[in-house]
Write an enzyme that holds these catalytic residues in place. Sequence first.
Site, PDB file in Angstrom:
ATOM      1  N   CYS A 133       8.722   5.260  10.479  1.00  0.00           N
ATOM      2  CA  CYS A 133       8.274   4.226   9.550  1.00  0.00           C
ATOM      3  C   CYS A 133       9.274   4.191   8.401  1.00  0.00           C
ATOM      4  O   CYS A 133       9.476   5.198   7.724  1.00  0.00           O
ATOM      5  CB  CYS A 133       6.877   4.593   9.038  1.00  0.00           C
ATOM      6  SG  CYS A 133       6.300   3.527   7.711  1.00  0.00           S
ATOM      7  N   CYS A 138       2.245   5.238   1.380  1.00  0.00           N
ATOM      8  CA  CYS A 138       3.531   4.702   0.918  1.00  0.00           C
ATOM      9  C   CYS A 138       3.810   5.044  -0.529  1.00  0.00           C
ATOM     10  O   CYS A 138       2.999   4.759  -1.395  1.00  0.00           O
ATOM     11  CB  CYS A 138       3.539   3.174   0.974  1.00  0.00           C
ATOM     12  SG  CYS A 138       3.001   2.493   2.497  1.00  0.00           S
ATOM     13  N   CYS A 187      -0.060  -4.249  -5.118  1.00  0.00           N
ATOM     14  CA  CYS A 187      -1.386  -4.117  -4.502  1.00  0.00           C
ATOM     15  C   CYS A 187      -2.135  -2.983  -5.219  1.00  0.00           C
ATOM     16  O   CYS A 187      -1.541  -1.961  -5.573  1.00  0.00           O
ATOM     17  CB  CYS A 187      -1.266  -3.824  -3.010  1.00  0.00           C
ATOM     18  SG  CYS A 187      -0.450  -5.176  -2.115  1.00  0.00           S
ATOM     19  N   GLU A 247      11.433   6.983   1.087  1.00  0.00           N
ATOM     20  CA  GLU A 247      10.728   7.818   2.070  1.00  0.00           C
ATOM     21  C   GLU A 247      10.705   7.161   3.431  1.00  0.00           C
ATOM     22  O   GLU A 247      10.623   5.941   3.540  1.00  0.00           O
ATOM     23  CB  GLU A 247       9.251   7.953   1.663  1.00  0.00           C
ATOM     24  CG  GLU A 247       9.009   8.530   0.314  1.00  0.00           C
ATOM     25  CD  GLU A 247       7.544   8.377  -0.109  1.00  0.00           C
ATOM     26  OE1 GLU A 247       6.661   8.370   0.769  1.00  0.00           O
ATOM     27  OE2 GLU A 247       7.311   8.267  -1.320  1.00  0.00           O
ATOM     28  N   CYS A 306       8.356  -1.900  -5.057  1.00  0.00           N
ATOM     29  CA  CYS A 306       7.854  -3.127  -4.442  1.00  0.00           C
ATOM     30  C   CYS A 306       7.317  -4.012  -5.568  1.00  0.00           C
ATOM     31  O   CYS A 306       6.828  -3.505  -6.570  1.00  0.00           O
ATOM     32  CB  CYS A 306       6.723  -2.772  -3.483  1.00  0.00           C
ATOM     33  SG  CYS A 306       6.028  -4.189  -2.596  1.00  0.00           S
ATOM     34  N   CYS A 352      -1.929   0.704  -3.765  1.00  0.00           N
ATOM     35  CA  CYS A 352      -0.680   1.179  -3.169  1.00  0.00           C
ATOM     36  C   CYS A 352       0.221   1.830  -4.211  1.00  0.00           C
ATOM     37  O   CYS A 352       0.479   1.263  -5.270  1.00  0.00           O
ATOM     38  CB  CYS A 352       0.040   0.012  -2.511  1.00  0.00           C
ATOM     39  SG  CYS A 352       1.606   0.469  -1.751  1.00  0.00           S
TER      40      CYS A 352
END
Length: 374
Positions: free
Chosen positions: A108, A340, A119, A95, A115, A122
């Site tokens: 962005c 995100c 976190c 994205e 990832c 997230c």
Amino acid sequence: MSAERENAKLRLLGLDAEEIAAILPEGAPRYTAKQVRAFCFDGKSIDEMTSLPVSLREKLKETAVSVPVGIMRVYASRDGSKKYLFMLDDGNLIESVFMPHDYGNTVCVSTQVGCRMHCAFCASGADGLVRDLDFSEILGQVVAVNRAEGGSARKRAVTNIVLMGSGEPLDNYDNVMRFLEEVTAPDGLGVSERNISLSTSGLADKMKKFADSGRKVTLSVSLHSPFDEERSKLMPVNRKYNIASVIDAARYYFKRTGRRVIFEYTLIRGVNDTDACAERLKELTKGFPSHINLIRLNETGSALKRPTSDAAKQFMLKLNALGVSATVRRSFGEDIEGACGQLRRRVAAELAAGDAAEKNSASEREGRKKFTTA
Ligand code: SAH
């Protein structure tokens, strides 16, 4: 989703003229490689490079692609921002977000598929890291959005870039460095380093390495709590790089680059919005120029809650009264899954469900065939 790169074609976007010349057929004029490089930064496909002879284009298409990301869907928000969903050449999804401002337009971009930071709040890290993006795929997001918004390499619709999408940019260091080289190159996109921000979860050693690299982009550091125990719960990476080491690296970044460091602070109701947090933040940010960006949590299904905008403002005023520079960041795209990784996860799940449905009906068809021929 298939993770295979079907035909493993060379990604041309961002290659320098010499790298491109190496794959051109013998006898191609010397300037052709430069032309191809420029066309790629405009976002053109090889078919659209119409000033090249057809035979050359056909030859090139056999082994190469220009922009290695394809726009799959675009979601427009009521606030003017747009979310672009891209498909990569191996079927993975990423994205980017386009955000219009008075002073220009920001895109962005993502630096990884998924990832590895995990976190707590997230969506990008929820399923772990799938793979790094290569520099051409990071560039591709900027180039494709720029083109879709009516720009070209020389007359850009995109003025600012933030490496703040899915992924941890400093965990994909070499590709991010090459991305920065090409996106700032005069014969690339020519974006000024002043208009680029890189956001990190605080990989202290890489932050220092980045400070020494000579690049002078704005560094944003995701802090989210001034207390190690709490930060480790929100960001497991804190167990490796604790707050003291992150602050030390942020100071070092300022010392080496002269650039004020931005701390990102996602406000979570009742977790990191207490008076004690404000006071501790003052201590941590003492003695070097920095700014705190407060972002109200985008709820993504965990138990963590978003504070009201009034509560966020109160926390900001508390910091300001303590002499700490802080503002509440406007958050874009809340009606289009702006946080995100939210969109990628949903669409990937939908596609997987679709694939499964297709497979089911294929095996049904297969079953029927068997049945009828039996
Ligand atoms: N890995 C990098 C960059 C990607 S995330 C980093 O950690 O900084 C960009 C920013 O969005 C980070 O500050 C991240 O903590 C924040 N973020 C992620 N999910 C969020 C959510 N659901 N609500 C608010 N902020 C979020």
